[in-house]
Design a protein around this motif. Structure first.
Motif, PDB file in Angstrom:
ATOM      1  N   HIS A  43       0.826  -1.202   0.000  1.00 43.08           N
ATOM      2  CA  HIS A  43       0.000   0.000   0.000  1.00 43.08           C
ATOM      3  C   HIS A  43       0.865   1.259   0.000  1.00 43.08           C
ATOM      4  CE1 HIS A  43      -3.829  -2.070   0.507  1.00 43.08           C
ATOM      5  NE2 HIS A  43      -3.229  -2.861   1.382  1.00 43.08           N
ATOM      6  N   THR A  44       2.021   1.175   0.658  1.00 42.75           N
ATOM      7  CA  THR A  44       2.940   2.304   0.660  1.00 42.75           C
ATOM      8  C   THR A  44       3.342   2.666  -0.759  1.00 42.75           C
ATOM      9  OG1 THR A  44       3.814   1.720   2.844  1.00 42.75           O
ATOM     10  CG2 THR A  44       5.183   3.141   1.474  1.00 42.75           C
ATOM     11  N   TRP A  45       3.618   1.663  -1.562  1.00 42.37           N
ATOM     12  CA  TRP A  45       4.000   1.894  -2.963  1.00 42.37           C
ATOM     13  C   TRP A  45       2.906   2.658  -3.687  1.00 42.37           C
ATOM     14  CZ3 TRP A  45       2.332   0.971  -7.900  1.00 42.37           C
ATOM     15  CH2 TRP A  45       3.280   1.020  -8.914  1.00 42.37           C
ATOM     16  N   ALA A  46       1.660   2.217  -3.505  1.00 41.66           N
ATOM     17  CA  ALA A  46       0.540   2.857  -4.195  1.00 41.66           C
ATOM     18  C   ALA A  46       0.346   4.299  -3.739  1.00 41.66           C
ATOM     19  CB  ALA A  46      -0.739   2.057  -3.947  1.00 41.66           C
ATOM     20  N   VAL A  47       0.452   4.531  -2.450  1.00 38.34           N
ATOM     21  CA  VAL A  47       0.271   5.886  -1.922  1.00 38.34           C
ATOM     22  C   VAL A  47       1.375   6.804  -2.411  1.00 38.34           C
ATOM     23  CG1 VAL A  47       0.243   7.278   0.180  1.00 38.34           C
ATOM     24  CG2 VAL A  47      -0.994   5.097   0.114  1.00 38.34           C
ATOM     25  N   ARG A  48       2.611   6.320  -2.405  1.00 40.32           N
ATOM     26  CA  ARG A  48       3.730   7.167  -2.841  1.00 40.32           C
ATOM     27  C   ARG A  48       3.650   7.475  -4.341  1.00 40.32           C
ATOM     28  NH1 ARG A  48       3.957   9.230   1.708  1.00 40.32           N
ATOM     29  NH2 ARG A  48       4.835   7.954   3.375  1.00 40.32           N
TER      30      ARG A  48
END
Length: 212
Positions: free
Chosen positions: A156-161
């Motif tokens: 999810h971090t990847w998607a948010v960033r």
């Protein structure tokens, strides 16, 4: 061939490769997965453990406990005081529902209990890692409640960033969804909070108005 002939052949082909009939004793087992013996596995593990500790640990856990690949990131060890039995203390909890492909949470046990000590399978967990939910710009909010980070949170971090870092503004929602392997609808449902109106407008204009 007529349409009926083709449908019959397709049905026969589908039946021949279904999991229900794949492992029956009377069937040809040419398509069955390779199954190593314990001795073959230990030889391979021992030869490669020092050079590839994480990879080999993962393979051992999958063979010893029957995990799916992705379940390794979600498993939990039972408490040591759960039972007086040494085998029960080696049981592993696997969550179900949305966290894994399992339809329900369950427990599993090692088919080779001696591997737990031999390969240090149930070593101490990683230190606690906490972070808070970012705002729509991807920035951390002061005094926000922090939550424990689970490995899947890093996806999810990847998607948010990708949605909030300026250097990735050229990546569309559709391309981000494609890179993550899900539909644009799923992407918007999960990450709409971080796809701001301004960014959506700028991306739309960049696609519609040709660059000069």
């Amino acid at each position: 061939l007529t349409r009926n002939n083709l449908m019959q052949l397709r049905a026969r082909n589908n039946e021949s490769i279904t999991k229900k009939t794949r492992y029956l004793p009377e069937r040809n087992i040419s398509g069955v997965r390779a199954i190593p013996t314990k001795e073959q596995a230990e030889k391979y593990f021992d030869q490669n453990y020092e050079k590839y500790p994480l990879q080999i640990w993962s393979l051992i856990m999958m063979m010893c406990y029957g995990f799916r690949n992705h379940e390794l990131w979600h498993i939990e060890r039972l408490e040591d005081n759960y039972s007086k039995s040494s085998l029960h203390n080696k049981f592993i909890y696997v969550p179900g529902n949305w966290r894994t492909k399992s339809k329900f949470s369950h427990y599993t046990f090692p088919i080779y209990p001696e591997w737990v000590e031999r390969y240090y399978l149930l070593r101490e967990s990683l230190p606690s890692w906490k972070a808070s939910v970012p705002n729509i710009k991807g920035d951390l909010v002061s005094n926000a409640k922090k939550e424990d980070i689970k490995p899947y949170d890093l996806r999810h971090t990847w998607a948010v960033r990708v949605s909030t870092m300026p250097e990735w503004n050229h990546v569309s929602e559709a391309d981000a969804a494609l890179a993550m392997g899900h539909s644009i609808d799923v992407h918007r449902k999960n990450y709409q909070r971080w796809i701001s109106v301004d960014e959506a407008r700028d991306r739309f204009l960049s696609r519609v108005i040709p660059s000069t």
